[in-house]
Every structure is written in C-alpha cells, then in structure tokens.
Design a protein around this motif. Structure first.
Motif, PDB file in Angstrom:
ATOM      1  N   LEU B  79       0.853  -1.178   0.000  1.00  0.00           N
ATOM      2  CA  LEU B  79       0.000   0.000   0.000  1.00  0.00           C
ATOM      3  C   LEU B  79       0.894   1.234   0.000  1.00  0.00           C
ATOM      4  CD1 LEU B  79      -3.049   0.812   0.418  1.00  0.00           C
ATOM      5  CD2 LEU B  79      -2.493   1.016   2.823  1.00  0.00           C
ATOM      6  N   ASP B  80       0.819   2.020  -1.023  1.00  0.00           N
ATOM      7  CA  ASP B  80       1.712   3.175  -1.027  1.00  0.00           C
ATOM      8  C   ASP B  80       0.968   4.435  -1.437  1.00  0.00           C
ATOM      9  OD1 ASP B  80       1.295   2.512  -3.592  1.00  0.00           O
ATOM     10  OD2 ASP B  80       3.382   2.515  -4.216  1.00  0.00           O
ATOM     11  N   LYS B  81      -0.148   4.643  -0.775  1.00  0.00           N
ATOM     12  CA  LYS B  81      -0.955   5.800  -1.110  1.00  0.00           C
ATOM     13  C   LYS B  81      -0.417   7.008  -0.358  1.00  0.00           C
ATOM     14  CE  LYS B  81      -5.842   6.489  -1.859  1.00  0.00           C
ATOM     15  NZ  LYS B  81      -5.803   6.179  -3.277  1.00  0.00           N
ATOM     16  N   LEU B 170       4.787 -10.723  14.712  1.00  0.00           N
ATOM     17  CA  LEU B 170       5.171 -10.840  13.298  1.00  0.00           C
ATOM     18  C   LEU B 170       4.048 -10.339  12.390  1.00  0.00           C
ATOM     19  CD1 LEU B 170       6.976 -14.310  13.303  1.00  0.00           C
ATOM     20  CD2 LEU B 170       8.035 -12.074  12.935  1.00  0.00           C
ATOM     21  N   PHE B 171       2.817 -10.652  12.763  1.00  0.00           N
ATOM     22  CA  PHE B 171       1.679 -10.228  11.947  1.00  0.00           C
ATOM     23  C   PHE B 171       1.582  -8.701  11.893  1.00  0.00           C
ATOM     24  CE2 PHE B 171      -2.886  -9.201  11.452  1.00  0.00           C
ATOM     25  CZ  PHE B 171      -3.120  -9.815  10.227  1.00  0.00           C
ATOM     26  N   VAL B 172       1.670  -8.065  13.049  1.00  0.00           N
ATOM     27  CA  VAL B 172       1.592  -6.595  13.090  1.00  0.00           C
ATOM     28  C   VAL B 172       2.753  -5.989  12.293  1.00  0.00           C
ATOM     29  CG1 VAL B 172       1.681  -4.542  14.583  1.00  0.00           C
ATOM     30  CG2 VAL B 172       0.407  -6.570  15.314  1.00  0.00           C
ATOM     31  N   ASN B 173       3.920  -6.555  12.518  1.00  0.00           N
ATOM     32  CA  ASN B 173       5.108  -6.050  11.849  1.00  0.00           C
ATOM     33  C   ASN B 173       4.973  -6.165  10.327  1.00  0.00           C
ATOM     34  OD1 ASN B 173       8.058  -6.801  10.717  1.00  0.00           O
ATOM     35  ND2 ASN B 173       8.217  -5.330  12.394  1.00  0.00           N
ATOM     36  N   GLN B 174       4.441  -7.295   9.906  1.00  0.00           N
ATOM     37  CA  GLN B 174       4.240  -7.530   8.472  1.00  0.00           C
ATOM     38  C   GLN B 174       3.250  -6.521   7.889  1.00  0.00           C
ATOM     39  OE1 GLN B 174       3.013 -11.598   7.828  1.00  0.00           O
ATOM     40  NE2 GLN B 174       1.376 -10.988   6.462  1.00  0.00           N
ATOM     41  N   ILE B 175       2.187  -6.247   8.640  1.00  0.00           N
ATOM     42  CA  ILE B 175       1.200  -5.257   8.179  1.00  0.00           C
ATOM     43  C   ILE B 175       1.860  -3.887   8.018  1.00  0.00           C
ATOM     44  CG2 ILE B 175      -0.884  -3.967   8.846  1.00  0.00           C
ATOM     45  CD1 ILE B 175      -1.764  -6.675   8.234  1.00  0.00           C
ATOM     46  N   MET B 176       2.713  -3.538   8.963  1.00  0.00           N
ATOM     47  CA  MET B 176       3.365  -2.223   8.888  1.00  0.00           C
ATOM     48  C   MET B 176       4.222  -2.107   7.628  1.00  0.00           C
ATOM     49  SD  MET B 176       2.073  -0.796  11.443  1.00  0.00           S
ATOM     50  CE  MET B 176       2.885   0.772  11.380  1.00  0.00           C
ATOM     51  N   TRP B 177       5.015  -3.131   7.372  1.00  0.00           N
ATOM     52  CA  TRP B 177       5.862  -3.090   6.169  1.00  0.00           C
ATOM     53  C   TRP B 177       5.020  -3.140   4.898  1.00  0.00           C
ATOM     54  CZ3 TRP B 177      10.587  -1.418   6.383  1.00  0.00           C
ATOM     55  CH2 TRP B 177      11.349  -1.613   7.536  1.00  0.00           C
ATOM     56  N   THR B 179       2.214  -1.999   4.443  1.00  0.00           N
ATOM     57  CA  THR B 179       1.529  -0.737   4.182  1.00  0.00           C
ATOM     58  C   THR B 179       2.522   0.420   4.099  1.00  0.00           C
ATOM     59  OG1 THR B 179       1.075  -0.638   6.559  1.00  0.00           O
ATOM     60  CG2 THR B 179      -0.699  -1.408   5.143  1.00  0.00           C
ATOM     61  N   ASP B 180       3.762   0.079   3.766  1.00  0.00           N
ATOM     62  CA  ASP B 180       4.761   1.073   3.411  1.00  0.00           C
ATOM     63  C   ASP B 180       5.158   2.000   4.553  1.00  0.00           C
ATOM     64  OD1 ASP B 180       6.497   1.770   1.411  1.00  0.00           O
ATOM     65  OD2 ASP B 180       5.321   3.511   0.812  1.00  0.00           O
ATOM     66  N   HIS B 181       5.118   1.493   5.772  1.00  0.00           N
ATOM     67  CA  HIS B 181       5.679   2.272   6.879  1.00  0.00           C
ATOM     68  C   HIS B 181       7.149   1.916   6.966  1.00  0.00           C
ATOM     69  CE1 HIS B 181       1.363   2.278   7.814  1.00  0.00           C
ATOM     70  NE2 HIS B 181       1.627   3.503   8.235  1.00  0.00           N
ATOM     71  N   VAL B 403      -4.295   2.789   9.266  1.00  0.00           N
ATOM     72  CA  VAL B 403      -3.631   1.522   9.583  1.00  0.00           C
ATOM     73  C   VAL B 403      -2.745   1.721  10.805  1.00  0.00           C
ATOM     74  CG1 VAL B 403      -2.141  -0.319   8.753  1.00  0.00           C
ATOM     75  CG2 VAL B 403      -3.627   0.888   7.139  1.00  0.00           C
ATOM     76  N   LEU B 404      -1.912   2.734  10.745  1.00  0.00           N
ATOM     77  CA  LEU B 404      -1.051   3.031  11.895  1.00  0.00           C
ATOM     78  C   LEU B 404      -1.910   3.318  13.129  1.00  0.00           C
ATOM     79  CD1 LEU B 404       1.853   3.592  12.974  1.00  0.00           C
ATOM     80  CD2 LEU B 404       1.465   5.990  12.397  1.00  0.00           C
TER      81      LEU B 404
END
Lengths: 253, 669
Positions: B79-81, B170-177, B179-181, B403-404
C-alpha cells in the motif's frame, strides 16, 4: 636536573591493575640498546622533526598542572586502577614527584611505577612510602656486561630488588626478550637463577616491538636491528621459567 | 542473503522449486492479471482504508512451510498511497494486538468517518487472517494445526501463549511493512514477551530451550526482506529490538529473554534485527559482559542507551513518568515512546556548518573584532537557519493513516487518526550534523585569528571558498592536528554547551499544530550526504568531504577523554533526540581487556553519557574487504545508527570507515 614529562597516556590497560593513566618521565639512568622510548633517555628537552612538523620532546609541569591533567580520569580508576609512572626511569624523578605521590596517596589512589631499579637506594626507600605496585625490569645481570651494555651497576640493582622484595609491596618482574641480549645464553642462565630466588613474584615476559622506530627517526637516531626473538627461544624461556616454579605470563606491549 | 526467499522475484530459485513441486504458491503474474484492474481502481478512487481492504483481499499469501511462524510481505501489492508526510521511523504498539483480538478492537457503532475507516482496517485484517488460515489448511506446513489455531484466536481472543504472541508480533510487523511504513521498530520485546514466557513455563506449556529456538527463528524471519526493508542504505531497516530497562526506584530491569536475545544475535551474526540495550548504573556485570561479547564479535549490536540521562530528560520534556521509563527508540537512536508516539524524530537535519558558511559569505568580517563577537555572530546565523528548519516542519502535512492508528495507543479512544493528533505524543524531532566541525572551526579561529593572529578572517574566507587553493600546507596542518571536539578540555565543553543551548533557545517555543514540541540531538545519518555540496571549512575539511561522525574523535588520547566530554554535555530541555558516541574499536581490544572494558562502560554510564555505539573492526580487515569483497561477504559494520554488511555500502562509506579505523589505530593522521 629538570623533571620533564613526555607523555600522559590515558586509559592504559597494560600498565598495572585496572584502567590506568601512565605518566612518562623524561630521563633514564641506563641506556638499554633496545629501548623503545628513546625520547626518554636524556633529562633535557630534545627537538624532533617528523613528517608533520618539528617539536620538542619534554614538557615541564608544575605539580598542580600535572595533577590536574592526570586526575581527569579518576572516575575510571575504580575499583583497582590508578596512576602508573614510567619513563625513562620514574624513580630518578622521585624528588619532584614526591609531592604528587603524597597527594594521590591522600586520596587513596593506587600508584604504580615501572622501574629498572638502577637508582640510589634512598630513592627506593622513599618510593616505598607511596607506591603500591612495582614493575621491575630484569635485563642484564652480569656485572661487567651490565656496566658496558646498559651503563648500570648490577649490585645496586640486586640490592634494590632485595629491598623491594622484603617490603611487602606488590611486585611484578618484566623481562624483555631478545636473543642477542637478555636471552643470550649466559644471561639467560643468570636471569633464571635470579628470579628463582623470588618465586613469589610474578613475571611477565614479552618480545620487543619496533613501535619506537619512528621516534628514533624523529631524533635522527638509529634503532638497533638485532632485537628479535624467535618463537622457539621465547617459548623455551617461558617453559624454563614455568618449570622452575615461577608464575609467568606472556604480554604484548 | 541469497538463501532468503523474496516473493515477487520469479527468478528466485526457491520460487521455481516451489512451482515445480506444484505447491500452492501462486505466481505474481497471475495475480496481476486477475486483480490488477480492481486493485488499482480502488487504489486510485477510494480512501486509504478501501485500499487497505483491497490489498488484504488481493496480496499474495505465502506460507513458508519450513518455518513454524507465518510471515510474508508482498511488495508488489504494498500500500503506497502517499498523501503528505509519510509515517515511519516508528514502533507500533504490538501490545494492542497481544491483549486484544481483532473483533474486540472494532467500534460497535462507528459514528465518525474515522471509525468507519478504522473498522474497515480491522475488516481488511480479518480478511487477510481468513485467507492465511485457508492457505495454511492447504499447505504441508510445520505445526499446521497450531498455526490455524493462532490465527483463529487472533480474530476472537487475546494471545495466550508465548509462541502465539510471537506470531502476532510478526503479523503486526508484516502489516506495517506491507503498508509502506518505513523503518518499523520492534520495541521492548524482552519486557513485552516476558509475562507470556513466565506463564507458559510455569504451566509447563513450554521451556527455556524451546523459547530460545522460537526466538532464533523469529530473528531469522525478521532478517528476511533485508533489502526491501532497507531505506536509504542497505541495512537501514530500523528493526531495533530494545532490551533492558529501569524500575521506578532505579533498579535494573531485565529477564531471561534479554539474555537470550543477546546470545542469539551474537550467534546468528546477522546485521538485522539490531539490538539496543538500555543500561543504568545497576546493570549487572553479566549483562555487560554478554553485551560486550556480542558486540565484540563485530555484529554491530547492541548500541547502549543510558536510562539515567534519558528518562529524566524525557520527563522534563513532558513525557509521563511511566512512559518515559518505557522508552524505546526510532530507527537509530532517537528516544521514542513506542506505540504511544507518532513523533517523527528525524523530520529534517540541522546542518551546523550551513550558518558558518553563510557567515563567511555574507557577513562583513572586518567588524568581528573579538572571538566572542565572532561566536555571537555565528549564533545569529544559526538562529536564521533554525527559522528555515521550523518552516519546513510547519509546512509538513501528514498522511492520513488509519492503519497506523490501529496500532497507536490513544487513536481508538479519541476516535482520531494518528495524523490528526490521535496519538498521545506528537512531537517533532530533528537531527543535527557537523557540530563537531563547527567547534573545530571556532576554536581554530580563536587560536589562529584572535590569539596568534596568523590569519585574518578574510584569508580564511579565501581558503574556504577556493578549497585551500595555494594553501595546501595550511589545510594539511589543520587536518593533522589533534581535534578539539570530543576532548575534555573545559573550553571545548563550554563552547559545545553554548551552541547547544543556543539551539534550544531558537527551538523551544516551536509548537506544531497538535501542540507538539521540537527536540534535537547531536547524531544524524547525514554526515556524508549533508557535506557533499558544502564548501571547505577551517578545520582542514575540503570541499564536499564528510563531517565528523556523531560524537567521535579518533585523534583523542583515549576513550575516557570522549566519555568525559560527552558526559559533561547537558542533554536537558529539548536536547535529547539521540546523542550517540561513536567508537572505533579493534576486536582484540575488547577481547583482551573484557573486565576493564566493562569498567570503562560502567563509569561512562555513571558519569552521564547519553548513548554509545561501536564499530568493532580493524583497519586491516576493512581494507582487505574493500579490495576483495567476495572474501568478506559477512563482515558487518556500523553506519549512521545501524549495522549493515560492509560489502553493501557505497565506496565513500567504506572509505570513511577505513580512514577512521586507521586513525583510531594511530596509523594515519
């Protein structure tokens, strides 16, 4: 006699227990051919020339100036570190250093000296009042050779070692190993015999290094070339010491 | 790195192998054909939340059957909006998803557009969880039933076991990456995980050995996607695990997991994730030794952070006591309240040399008759520069980021997005560079212009603007002399404090639109880049040459000298945004003097240094590695505030490390 300092080296890890500040005094009573601090042989200031410019070896300090400079690292001397005086021959500067030693002693600072012990007996007696730890060099023990090679009086040396050994102070022998000199067969025998009498005193042996070479060049002097020691001779000497019951360890300076 | 699987790269050997095996892994191209249209339409027309839901529906799910945990990033569908300032350099609250299920987090009655978006994000994650479960069911993965249970629980109840907690992190971390954080931190994992560990061990559900195995895998998994996660330079991932801490009454806080992380990073010898060890006067000898043994292997971790200086500084700045005590850091060193703060700690860099350059170019130099006048004039120019910095910060608009917001404490309660002030803390941080050079320049000017009168300011201006043309001997002389900055001469300390205090004076009234304040620190990753277009300076630095690295001085007499300097500085008010001492140390030095090195560190902490990192390498190794990279594929070094493989660095970074190592060993300069 001038009392000059050539270097105040902070955070020394090899000059005694703990973290230490080592003060190099200028001027020595003997002249070992392999000396790695040629700038500390003479008592007077000497000009040097290096690639990055000219300068002078030796700076005079008042006792207070010297104290202020050394004390900067006091926090790091706990639990067992302190100040080490080296040289040159630190004990030949006893008359100057006395007041400084007293000041450190009053504060409970651990004091060490690195000495060749070729100094008048009264200076050793004096140092014993302040100094907690002595590194004592063992070099050339034959009286004649000692005189010609080092310019030292071996009987005086032996008496001083004896005095120290009875003082109850902590002592450590340091033996620089060079096959042409200290480990030359006759001298090696004398050294082994000598340290055997003092088995309670630990020994550190080391090979000579050539880090002083640039200092020789800066004084337009030549460093000797025959200062090496083969691994075999070094190991052999180490084993000998161990066999006769001395506590020996190898250090790299 | 070649054995790490990277989804999306069809060339990857492991992917081909999987395909031949007829596994469930689908090809990226197929995905594109099927979903691209829908995906990109929603992307372009819907909200960020819609985009997220779409991403969760469409991104590829990948179950690596060899791992006991699930973790994947499909960067083809990241996600890179980007609308405005991107959030990154942050640590989300992993705790939120450990102590809650996804369904618990949802608003039952979403009243505002934010709540609607928030629920969409949760829906999206639920959808992804469902897809993961399906994918697991159809795989031959290790621990199939457990994995399904963990993900089913994720939807309906809080995490119960240690391994489940690891999977959720790991799941949260994966979501962060995904979604382009960028630069996503991991937080104080030893503290966060310990209650799960303790309960599981007590009930016999797990044991120390099993946990260590799981942590090993956890670290290896996070090291995957190393290049995807890297930001400006390879290795710049911001994946910091914070270890240790302080109790309220000052006792040191650590547990068995603290030790296991240190042991594992030492054993794995990977530059990523990185460790930061919080320390205080009471940190036990055994932790110091473990940490120094770890860093002594050259792995680059941990960096040390002094609770005794940092916690009071945070509190004085307005951070609540308990939050201050649980501080973590942004990607490199900047203290950050993980999961509660969306303070961007590295919004821009203050270049201390810029005002000096401006002074020489614009000021009527002849009117500066004394050193004090010169210094005051520099400070005036510094103020103007800081005005420009403040304008940059004021103009920044943040990306709407539901997301954040799910993973930042406060947003849910306040029903406010992170970008609208939903987080508890919303300060602004800047880093700084070149103060070391400026102190050098100032003291050189004092000596050569005002005391010895060897040069006029006009002559110095000429040296600077002509890059020492015809004055090479002056340049050489200035460059080879012992440097002032980082020594414990009172004059150096006082001048440094003066410039730092002036920086505070110009920045302390700043407030961003949510009332956040401005903080700064003396470490910045830009010591090479920010110097590129800068004129020469009167410290022997030539045009474009790098600035001093953080708080460092390879010409100093000893490490004690620089520790004394750093601990004499005042990190109060707003001066705590990362102040790291940077040592070069030869591997032998630590190994041969372990006990004395522990003493050195303990005294440094007691005296009040802020942070410290080390490059444990010898110049000889670095030189050989530059000449012959194939022979040193695993050599790790420390750059900026992170560890990286030496071979991955650009040449100018390699050269700088070599030059510093040579100086440190007394072989150059």
């Amino acid at each position: 006699m001038e009392h000059l300092v050539t270097n105040i080296q902070r955070m020394c890890m090899q000059d005694g227990p703990g973290i230490r500040t080592t003060v190099f005094m200028k001027g020595c009573g003997i002249h070992c051919p392999w000396c790695s601090n040629p700038e500390n042989l003479l008592f007077e200031k000497e000009e040097y020339a290096r690639a990055d410019g000219k300068g002078v070896y030796g700076r005079s300090y008042s006792i207070d100036e010297l104290y202020q400079e050394i004390i900067k690292d006091k926090a790091y001397w706990n639990p067992d570190g302190g100040v080490t005086f080296s040289g040159g021959e630190a004990l030949l500067h006893m008359d100057f250093l006395r007041a400084l030693f007293q000041r450190f002693k009053d504060q409970g600072v651990h004091l060490a000296v690195e000495t060749s012990l070729f100094v008048p007996e009264r200076l050793v007696q004096d140092a014993l009042k302040y100094v907690d730890f002595f590194y004592v060099d063992v070099k050339i023990l034959d009286a004649e050779k000692c005189r010609t090679l080092l310019g030292g009086d071996s009987m005086l040396y032996r008496r001083n070692v004896d005095t120290l050994s009875h003082s109850g102070k902590k002592i450590c022998f340091r033996i620089p190993c060079a096959e042409q000199y200290t480990l030359q067969e006759d001298n090696k025998e004398l050294v082994l015999k000598f340290v055997k009498q003092y088995r309670e005193i630990p020994i550190e042996i080391f090979k000579l290094h050539r880090m002083g070479e640039s200092k020789y060049q800066s004084l337009r002097k030549q460093m000797i070339e025959d200062d090496d020691c083969s691994d075999m001779a070094f190991k052999d000497f180490f084993e000998h010491l161990k066999q006769q019951g001395n506590h020996v360890s190898v250090i790299r300076l | 790195m070649k054995d790490i699987y990277i989804p999306g790269l069809d060339e990857d050997a492991r992917l081909h192998k999987k395909k031949q095996d007829g596994s469930l892994l689908r090809e990226r191209e197929d995905y594109k054909k099927i979903y691209a249209k829908e995906f990109f339409n929603v992307y372009n027309e819907g909200t960020v939340a819609d985009g997220f839901v779409c991403m969760c529906r469409n991104q590829r799910i990948y179950i690596d059957e060899n791992w006991q945990f699930v973790y994947f990033i499909d960067y083809a569908y990241a996600l890179d909006k980007i609308r405005g300032y991107r959030f990154g350099n942050l640590t989300p609250s992993y705790e939120i998803l450990l102590s809650h299920s996804l369904s618990e987090l949802k608003y039952s009655d979403p009243a505002t557009p934010f709540c609607v978006d928030y629920n969409k994000i949760i829906d999206g994650m639920e959808c992804m969880v469902q897809r993961i479960i399906e994918e697991i069911r159809h795989s031959n993965t290790k621990r199939l039933a457990d994995k399904i249970k963990w993900f089913e629980n994720l939807r309906i109840k809080p995490a119960k076991h240690f391994e489940e907690a690891l999977q959720r992190i790991l799941f949260v971390n994966q979501i962060m990456w995904q979604t382009d954080h960028y630069l996503t931190g991991l937080g104080s994992l030893d503290q966060l995980l310990y209650p799960y560990y303790e309960r599981d061990v007590k009930t016999g559900y797990t044991d120390e050995k099993t946990v260590k195995e799981q942590l090993r895998e956890f670290l290896q998994i996070l090291h995957q996607y190393y290049w995807y996660k890297s930001s400006m330079l390879m290795g710049d991932t911001g994946q910091i695990i914070v270890l240790g801490g302080s109790e309220k009454e000052g006792n040191y806080r650590y547990n068995i997991l603290t030790e296991q992380f240190l042991d594992l990073v030492q054993e794995l010898q990977l530059p990523d994730p990185k460790l930061l060890l919080r320390v205080n006067e009471k940190t036990p000898e055994k932790i110091w030794k473990k940490a120094l043994t770890c860093i002594g292997t050259g792995v680059g971790s941990p960096i040390f952070s002094n609770d005794q200086v940092i916690i009071p500084a945070l509190e004085a700045f307005g951070i609540e006591e308990e939050d201050a005590r649980s501080y973590g850091v942004s990607a490199c060193w900047e203290p950050l309240i993980a999961g509660k703060s969306v303070s961007l700690n590295n919004m821009t860099t203050l270049n201390y040399m810029r005002p000096m350059e401006n002074l020489f170019r614009r000021e009527q130099l002849s009117r500066l008759e004394t050193f004090d006048e010169f210094t005051e004039c520099y400070i005036t120019y510094l103020g103007r520069n800081l005005n420009a910095v403040k304008r940059v910060l004021t103009n920044a608009r943040f990306q709407y980021d539901p997301v954040l917001s799910v993973f930042i404490d406060g947003c849910r309660e306040k029903q406010k997005d992170a970008s609208w002030g939903g987080a508890k803390y919303f300060h602004a941080g800047i880093t700084s560079v070149a103060l070391g050079n400026v102190i050098e320049v100032l003291l050189n000017i004092k000596k050569y212009v005002y005391e010895e009168k060897n040069y006029s300011l006009i002559e110095i201006k000429r040296m600077i603007l002509t890059n020492y043309e015809g004055m090479e001997s002056e340049q050489k002389k200035l460059k080879s002399k012992k440097r002032y900055f980082g020594t414990d001469e009172e004059e150096v300390i006082q001048l440094t404090k003066k410039i730092m205090a002036a920086t505070t004076r110009f920045t302390k009234d700043y407030r961003n639109e949510y009332g956040g304040k401005l903080k700064f620190g003396l470490s910045a990753p830009t010591y090479i880049d920010a110097a590129v277009d800068m004129y020469a300076s009167f410290d022997g630095r030539k045009y474009g040459a790098p600035f001093v690295v953080h708080i460092s001085n390879e010409t100093a007499d000893s490490y004690t000298e620089i520790l004394n300097f750093a601990s004499a500085l005042d990190y109060g008010e707003n001066r705590f945004n990362g102040n790291v001492i940077d040592f070069m140390v030869t591997p032998d030095f630590i190994r041969n003097n372990m006990d004395k090195f522990v003493t050195l560190m303990k005294v440094g902490i007691k005296k009040g240094i802020f942070q410290l990192q080390m490059n444990v390498v010898s110049s000889e190794t670095l030189i050989r590695a530059k000449e012959n990279p194939e022979a040193f594929p695993n050599l790790i070094v420390r750059v900026w505030g992170f560890s990286a493989f030496f071979i991955d660095l650009p040449d100018n970074y390699k050269d700088m490390l070599i030059s510093r190592a040579l100086k440190n060993e007394g072989k150059e300069g």
